[in-house]
Write a protein that holds these residues in place. Structure first.
Motif, PDB file in Angstrom:
ATOM      1  N   PHE A 168     103.296 -12.136   1.606  1.00  0.00           N
ATOM      2  CA  PHE A 168     102.695 -11.538   2.804  1.00  0.00           C
ATOM      3  C   PHE A 168     103.670 -11.587   3.978  1.00  0.00           C
ATOM      4  O   PHE A 168     103.829 -10.612   4.726  1.00  0.00           O
ATOM      5  CB  PHE A 168     101.397 -12.271   3.142  1.00  0.00           C
ATOM      6  N   GLU A 169     104.365 -12.705   4.145  1.00  0.00           N
ATOM      7  CA  GLU A 169     105.345 -12.826   5.227  1.00  0.00           C
ATOM      8  C   GLU A 169     106.463 -11.796   5.078  1.00  0.00           C
ATOM      9  O   GLU A 169     106.898 -11.187   6.062  1.00  0.00           O
ATOM     10  CB  GLU A 169     105.944 -14.235   5.243  1.00  0.00           C
ATOM     11  N   GLN A 170     106.913 -11.615   3.848  1.00  0.00           N
ATOM     12  CA  GLN A 170     107.990 -10.652   3.617  1.00  0.00           C
ATOM     13  C   GLN A 170     107.540  -9.222   3.865  1.00  0.00           C
ATOM     14  O   GLN A 170     108.280  -8.409   4.429  1.00  0.00           O
ATOM     15  CB  GLN A 170     108.529 -10.792   2.191  1.00  0.00           C
ATOM     16  N   VAL A 171     106.314  -8.898   3.458  1.00  0.00           N
ATOM     17  CA  VAL A 171     105.792  -7.551   3.691  1.00  0.00           C
ATOM     18  C   VAL A 171     105.692  -7.289   5.190  1.00  0.00           C
ATOM     19  O   VAL A 171     106.060  -6.212   5.681  1.00  0.00           O
ATOM     20  CB  VAL A 171     104.418  -7.369   3.008  1.00  0.00           C
ATOM     21  N   ALA A 172     105.195  -8.279   5.934  1.00  0.00           N
ATOM     22  CA  ALA A 172     105.088  -8.133   7.387  1.00  0.00           C
ATOM     23  C   ALA A 172     106.471  -7.979   8.016  1.00  0.00           C
ATOM     24  O   ALA A 172     106.662  -7.190   8.949  1.00  0.00           O
ATOM     25  CB  ALA A 172     104.359  -9.335   7.975  1.00  0.00           C
ATOM     26  N   LYS A 173     107.434  -8.730   7.511  1.00  0.00           N
ATOM     27  CA  LYS A 173     108.788  -8.683   8.056  1.00  0.00           C
ATOM     28  C   LYS A 173     109.484  -7.369   7.731  1.00  0.00           C
ATOM     29  O   LYS A 173     110.120  -6.749   8.593  1.00  0.00           O
ATOM     30  CB  LYS A 173     109.594  -9.862   7.495  1.00  0.00           C
ATOM     31  N   GLY A 187      95.286  -9.353  10.227  1.00  0.00           N
ATOM     32  CA  GLY A 187      96.567  -9.621   9.593  1.00  0.00           C
ATOM     33  C   GLY A 187      97.523 -10.335  10.533  1.00  0.00           C
ATOM     34  O   GLY A 187      98.237 -11.263  10.136  1.00  0.00           O
ATOM     35  N   LYS A 188      97.555  -9.902  11.801  1.00  0.00           N
ATOM     36  CA  LYS A 188      98.432 -10.540  12.787  1.00  0.00           C
ATOM     37  C   LYS A 188      98.034 -11.997  12.992  1.00  0.00           C
ATOM     38  O   LYS A 188      98.890 -12.889  13.081  1.00  0.00           O
ATOM     39  CB  LYS A 188      98.365  -9.788  14.118  1.00  0.00           C
ATOM     40  N   THR A 189      96.719 -12.241  13.073  1.00  0.00           N
ATOM     41  CA  THR A 189      96.237 -13.609  13.280  1.00  0.00           C
ATOM     42  C   THR A 189      96.534 -14.490  12.076  1.00  0.00           C
ATOM     43  O   THR A 189      97.031 -15.610  12.204  1.00  0.00           O
ATOM     44  CB  THR A 189      94.719 -13.597  13.554  1.00  0.00           C
ATOM     45  N   ARG A 213     102.788   6.757   3.805  1.00  0.00           N
ATOM     46  CA  ARG A 213     104.097   6.758   4.461  1.00  0.00           C
ATOM     47  C   ARG A 213     104.443   5.450   5.162  1.00  0.00           C
ATOM     48  O   ARG A 213     105.609   5.185   5.440  1.00  0.00           O
ATOM     49  CB  ARG A 213     104.177   7.907   5.473  1.00  0.00           C
ATOM     50  N   SER A 214     103.435   4.650   5.502  1.00  0.00           N
ATOM     51  CA  SER A 214     103.741   3.448   6.270  1.00  0.00           C
ATOM     52  C   SER A 214     102.661   2.405   6.066  1.00  0.00           C
ATOM     53  O   SER A 214     101.612   2.671   5.454  1.00  0.00           O
ATOM     54  CB  SER A 214     103.850   3.788   7.764  1.00  0.00           C
ATOM     55  N   LEU A 215     102.930   1.206   6.576  1.00  0.00           N
ATOM     56  CA  LEU A 215     101.928   0.159   6.581  1.00  0.00           C
ATOM     57  C   LEU A 215     102.038  -0.603   7.896  1.00  0.00           C
ATOM     58  O   LEU A 215     103.081  -0.609   8.548  1.00  0.00           O
ATOM     59  CB  LEU A 215     102.086  -0.777   5.380  1.00  0.00           C
ATOM     60  N   SER A 216     100.954  -1.237   8.283  1.00  0.00           N
ATOM     61  CA  SER A 216     100.941  -2.037   9.505  1.00  0.00           C
ATOM     62  C   SER A 216      99.919  -3.148   9.353  1.00  0.00           C
ATOM     63  O   SER A 216      98.958  -3.023   8.586  1.00  0.00           O
ATOM     64  CB  SER A 216     100.592  -1.167  10.722  1.00  0.00           C
TER      65      SER A 216
END
Length: 298
Positions: free
Chosen positions: A10-15, A62-64, A54-57
């Motif tokens: 999850f950390e890598q996907v966010a990064k 998720g941020k919390t 096309r993208s993810l966010s």
């Protein structure tokens, strides 16, 4: 489910902002990354990531959760390797700062830090836009101005002071402003990097006062703005450290000094819920202490 592995994924996907890039960084196939995220979302019973073709966010949840889960992984790592982890200063730190801070203050400071800790890698992004630290995988941010984001821990590094300046030739030709109202009669050089660029801040009778200004030249770089002031193109409002040397040499002259603009705080920020690694903490402490030498010049 391997919870720690799912957190790492999850950390890598966010990064990386990408399943495929995260998979490459972790030496996994994309389907395995997707499966780990799905299992983690199911376990938490929240959606962590908004996915499109096309993208993810990250979602707000998720941020919390990124902060909370990163903290959990960091603490488990410390439990596994308590002695080595506490004293190990190594790894990658991502730092962002405004261009004017990065150009003037950071190179010598970070070069010295690197000489003290050669196993630390630094990735420095100089930009004037405000970025989301968690979403973009940034460890630390230097910001100028008053803060409103309560999710960040702020370490104050001083205040940035400003002067209003012009060249002697420009003032000889166009006169010198004696009051704040006089600025409307002069060509003011606009720094579009600054928020509300055409509203200059001053102190009048002990209170902050905003003066609307205008001019025929706008630029998004402080060094260029200073160059235009030196070329007698108008009056500029710039940080002290940009103009002090030119003021000493007489190339520029300060005007309206009795209305000195209100200084802005300079802070080093990191997410409040993130447990700092020894490496990041070492850089935070170093920068706060090292950059204090510039305070008299800000």
């Amino acid at each position: 489910m391997d919870l720690l592995k799912s957190i790492q994924v999850f950390e890598q996907v966010a990064k990386q902002q990408s399943f495929s890039r995260a998979a490459e960084a972790l030496n996994l196939v994309p389907s395995a990354v997707s499966r780990q995220i799905n299992e983690l979302e199911k376990w938490l019973d929240v959606r962590l990531i908004n996915r499109t073709t096309r993208s993810l966010s990250l979602t707000e949840d998720g941020k919390t959760y990124l902060l909370k889960l990163s903290d959990i992984r960091e603490q488990v790592t410390q439990l596994r390797h308590p002695k080595n982890y506490q004293h190990e200063i190594k790894g990658l730190i991502k730092l962002t700062a405004p261009i004017m801070i990065g150009q003037y203050m950071l190179p010598s400071a970070l070069a010295e830090f690197k000489s003290l800790h050669p196993d630390v890698d630094l990735s420095i992004a100089l930009m004037n836009r405000k970025i989301e630290l968690v979403e973009e995988g940034i460890d630390l941010a230097i910001r100028v101005g008053h803060l409103s984001d309560s999710t960040m821990v702020a370490r104050n590094m001083g205040k940035m002071e400003f002067k209003t300046v012009a060249s002697p030739a420009y003032l000889a030709k166009h006169g010198t402003p004696n009051t704040l109202k006089d600025l409307k009669n002069f060509n003011c050089l606009i720094n579009t990097v600054v928020a509300n660029a055409k509203r200059w801040s001053y102190t009048l009778d002990g209170k902050n006062t905003i003066v609307k200004v205008s001019g025929s030249l706008e630029v998004n770089d402080s060094q260029s703005l200073k160059a235009f002031a030196l070329a007698s193109q108008g009056i500029a409002q710039l940080p002290n450290f940009y103009v002090n040397q030119a003021l000493e040499s007489g190339e520029l002259v300060e005007v309206l000094s009795e209305y000195a603009p209100s200084p802005l705080p300079i802070n080093l920020l990191y997410p409040s819920q993130r447990l700092l690694s020894p490496t990041v903490k070492a850089l935070v402490d170093y920068l706060v202490n090292h950059l204090s030498q510039y305070k008299s010049n800000w």
